[in-house]
Design a protein around this motif. Structure first.
Motif, PDB file in Angstrom:
ATOM      1  N   SER A 123       0.835  -1.208   0.000  1.00 42.81           N
ATOM      2  CA  SER A 123       0.000   0.000   0.000  1.00 42.81           C
ATOM      3  C   SER A 123       0.866   1.253   0.000  1.00 42.81           C
ATOM      4  N   ARG A 138      -0.538   4.975   1.521  1.00 42.54           N
ATOM      5  CA  ARG A 138      -1.967   4.726   1.314  1.00 42.54           C
ATOM      6  C   ARG A 138      -2.575   3.800   2.367  1.00 42.54           C
ATOM      7  N   TRP A 142      -6.549   3.128   2.786  1.00 39.43           N
ATOM      8  CA  TRP A 142      -7.145   1.844   2.414  1.00 39.43           C
ATOM      9  C   TRP A 142      -7.849   1.194   3.598  1.00 39.43           C
ATOM     10  N   GLN A 150      -5.001   9.492   1.836  1.00 40.77           N
ATOM     11  CA  GLN A 150      -3.684   9.117   1.302  1.00 40.77           C
ATOM     12  C   GLN A 150      -2.784  10.339   1.175  1.00 40.77           C
TER      13      GLN A 150
END
Length: 167
Positions: A123, A138, A142, A150
């Motif tokens: 991520s 991120r 997420w 983000q």
């Protein structure tokens, strides 16, 4: 868990630039088993109080977990350490930095950049080109399913080769 403790147990970590500083000391705790039969365990206590914890997965992936969802930040424990080390190094060598937040992070063109394979990003990740390094975070976005969370930091003007980790 025993292998984790033997290699990483007791490591005092510097604060990471994101994730409220990350875990302070690597140590394992009681393992948990998921629906697929995989074992997961805490990576160590967070540096500060957080709404999520840090987990190590069955393949040594480094994750954040809010007990309802789990997001892999790096596909290895070493990736987390490399990412934190790179953050300190790039701040030292980059004369300029710009932080981008939210959906604008998705508009950053990384296609002409080379990923830092050392961070084993899932991520989160780091990319480089010439005098520029970009860090993208991120994981929390997420985990929350909120793209506005983000963050990317674009470091530019780097003239010292040390930032490239023996590139």
């Amino acid at each position: 868990m025993a292998a984790y403790e033997a290699q990483w147990g007791g490591w005092l970590l510097p604060p990471a630039p994101r994730y409220n500083g990350g875990p302070k000391v690597f140590h394992s705790d009681m393992p948990e088993i998921d629906d697929a039969g995989n074992w997961w365990f805490d990576a160590g206590d967070p540096r500060v109080s957080t709404w999520y914890g840090f987990q190590i997965g069955p393949d040594n992936e480094f994750c954040i977990d809010d007990r309802a969802h789990r997001i892999t930040l790096h596909s290895s424990i070493t990736g987390w350490i490399e990412s934190a080390a790179l953050a300190y190094e790039v701040q030292r060598w980059a004369p300029r930095s710009v932080t981008v937040r939210g959906p604008a992070v998705d508009e950053i063109d990384l296609s002409s950049m080379e990923p830092f394979i050392e961070v084993a990003g899932v991520s989160d990740g780091w990319w480089r080109r010439a005098d520029t390094v970009i860090a993208v975070y991120r994981g929390e976005a997420w985990l929350l399913d909120r793209p506005e969370e983000q963050i990317a930091t674009i470091y530019s003007g780097i003239t010292e080769p040390e930032i490239y980790l023996d590139y």
